[in-house]
Design a protein around this motif. Structure first.
Motif, mmCIF file in Angstrom:
data_model
loop_
_atom_site.group_PDB
_atom_site.id
_atom_site.type_symbol
_atom_site.label_atom_id
_atom_site.label_comp_id
_atom_site.label_asym_id
_atom_site.label_seq_id
_atom_site.Cartn_x
_atom_site.Cartn_y
_atom_site.Cartn_z
ATOM 1 N N LYS A 61 0.927 -1.235 -0.052
ATOM 2 C CA LYS A 61 0.119 -0.056 0.031
ATOM 3 C C LYS A 61 0.820 1.064 0.044
ATOM 4 O O LYS A 61 1.950 1.101 0.632
ATOM 5 C CB LYS A 61 -0.908 0.156 1.069
ATOM 6 C CG LYS A 61 -1.907 -1.147 1.445
ATOM 7 C CD LYS A 61 -2.755 -0.842 2.428
ATOM 8 C CE LYS A 61 -3.541 -2.012 2.793
ATOM 9 N NZ LYS A 61 -2.918 -3.269 3.111
ATOM 10 N N GLN A 89 -2.517 -4.848 -5.857
ATOM 11 C CA GLN A 89 -3.201 -6.147 -5.560
ATOM 12 C C GLN A 89 -2.616 -7.299 -6.233
ATOM 13 O O GLN A 89 -1.790 -7.378 -7.064
ATOM 14 C CB GLN A 89 -4.594 -6.133 -5.895
ATOM 15 C CG GLN A 89 -5.596 -5.108 -5.337
ATOM 16 C CD GLN A 89 -7.117 -4.984 -5.440
ATOM 17 O OE1 GLN A 89 -7.771 -4.388 -4.636
ATOM 18 N NE2 GLN A 89 -7.526 -5.723 -6.759
ATOM 19 N N SER A 149 -12.688 3.517 4.285
ATOM 20 C CA SER A 149 -13.694 2.840 4.768
ATOM 21 C C SER A 149 -13.825 1.483 3.607
ATOM 22 O O SER A 149 -14.730 0.742 3.705
ATOM 23 C CB SER A 149 -15.106 3.268 4.710
ATOM 24 O OG SER A 149 -15.519 4.004 3.560
ATOM 25 N N ASN A 150 -12.933 1.425 2.792
ATOM 26 C CA ASN A 150 -12.518 0.657 1.796
ATOM 27 C C ASN A 150 -13.523 0.516 0.588
ATOM 28 O O ASN A 150 -13.709 -0.494 0.120
ATOM 29 C CB ASN A 150 -12.512 -0.853 2.276
ATOM 30 C CG ASN A 150 -11.357 -1.064 3.430
ATOM 31 O OD1 ASN A 150 -10.086 -0.748 2.889
ATOM 32 N ND2 ASN A 150 -11.630 -1.678 4.481
ATOM 33 N N TYR A 187 -8.668 3.065 -2.519
ATOM 34 C CA TYR A 187 -9.849 2.792 -1.931
ATOM 35 C C TYR A 187 -9.939 3.792 -0.814
ATOM 36 O O TYR A 187 -8.940 4.403 -0.253
ATOM 37 C CB TYR A 187 -9.632 1.438 -0.892
ATOM 38 C CG TYR A 187 -9.748 0.224 -1.805
ATOM 39 C CD1 TYR A 187 -10.997 -0.376 -2.302
ATOM 40 C CD2 TYR A 187 -8.596 -0.524 -2.133
ATOM 41 C CE1 TYR A 187 -10.970 -1.663 -2.991
ATOM 42 C CE2 TYR A 187 -8.553 -1.583 -2.705
ATOM 43 C CZ TYR A 187 -9.795 -2.081 -3.423
ATOM 44 O OH TYR A 187 -9.755 -3.342 -3.984
ATOM 45 N N LYS A 227 -3.571 0.538 -3.101
ATOM 46 C CA LYS A 227 -3.137 -0.753 -3.024
ATOM 47 C C LYS A 227 -2.735 -1.612 -4.558
ATOM 48 O O LYS A 227 -3.339 -1.409 -5.416
ATOM 49 C CB LYS A 227 -4.207 -1.482 -2.591
ATOM 50 C CG LYS A 227 -4.130 -3.007 -2.150
ATOM 51 C CD LYS A 227 -5.047 -3.632 -1.259
ATOM 52 C CE LYS A 227 -5.014 -5.064 -1.073
ATOM 53 N NZ LYS A 227 -4.068 -5.550 -0.131
#
Length: 244
Positions: free
Chosen positions: A28, A114, A125-126, A122, A112
């Protein structure tokens, strides 16, 4: 814009492109963190690596050192920062912004890398805000949709997709096509929200093949709204064009 992005992805793809790069300890780039030239962030599985290159562009590499995505900022020494208000921004050494994800208004957002090769921003709160494949809500001035990239409405009900045959198509959640540009039979075409205000479809050879004819409105942007409308707004939010 497209030529700059093409140049970004035309950088050397050998292992030497990664020489001397310093990896962060996680996958991240958190709010307030900076990637300086030759610093990088890797996915947890180690297969994908996001590097702020010395040439100025931020590039995501996949297996075999294949460039998957790059920011249109090559040609100048630069650094990337995940700003505390939610924007990922690339600055030159004079601290002038060169490019950003237009995701401000989400304090604490993070970037992020992935394990599936996607690069995603994000919220704290994602909530999904941006990825290398998709924009949420709008295509900002100066940004481009390449084949397979899209803009989705904030409620997720509608998607404006740049298709491989050359059409820009609006779909609803049931995958029904609601609107399309008349630009088929042009594989590799892309859509550019130009800085002067025009949305233009270009062929793979960079020839303009369709436009909204909204030039003269610097800073205009394209919005995919929750009702399914596709609208171009001026920078002060006045409607200039809509899909019929």
């Amino acid at each position: 814009m497209s030529a700059i992005l093409a140049a970004a992805l035309a950088l050397p793809l050998s292992a030497t492109a990664h020489a001397g790069a310093i990896d962060r300890t996680d996958d991240k780039l958190s709010a307030g963190e900076v990637l300086k030239p030759n610093e990088s962030v890797k996915s947890e599985n180690g297969q994908y690596r996001l590097i702020q290159q010395a040439q100025g562009n931020l590039v995501l590499y996949g297996p075999g050192n294949t460039a998957l995505w790059g920011s249109p900022t090559s040609g100048a020494t630069a650094y990337a920062t995940m700003q505390r208000e939610g924007n990922l921004v690339i600055y030159n050494t004079s601290n002038q912004p060169l490019w950003g994800t237009n995701t401000a208004g989400h304090p604490g957002a993070y970037l992020k890398v992935q394990n599936d090769g996607n690069l995603v921003i994000y919220s704290a709160s994602n909530e999904f805000l941006w990825s290398r494949h998709a924009y949420v809500g709008s295509l900002p001035s100066g940004h481009t949709l390449k084949t397979g990239q899209w803009v989705q409405s904030k409620n997720g009900e509608y998607k404006l997709l740049m298709q491989k045959e050359g059409n820009l198509v609006l779909y609803n959640r049931a995958n029904k096509a609601l609107w399309t540009t008349p630009t088929a039979d042009r594989p590799g075409a892309y859509a550019a929200m130009q800085k002067e205000g025009n949305l233009v479809i270009y062929s793979a050879q960079n020839a303009g093949v369709w436009t909204t004819k909204t030039a003269g409105n610097a800073g205009a942007y394209l919005a995919v709204q929750n009702q399914g409308n596709v609208v171009i707004y001026s920078k002060d939010n006045k409607p200039l064009w809509s899909a019929k």
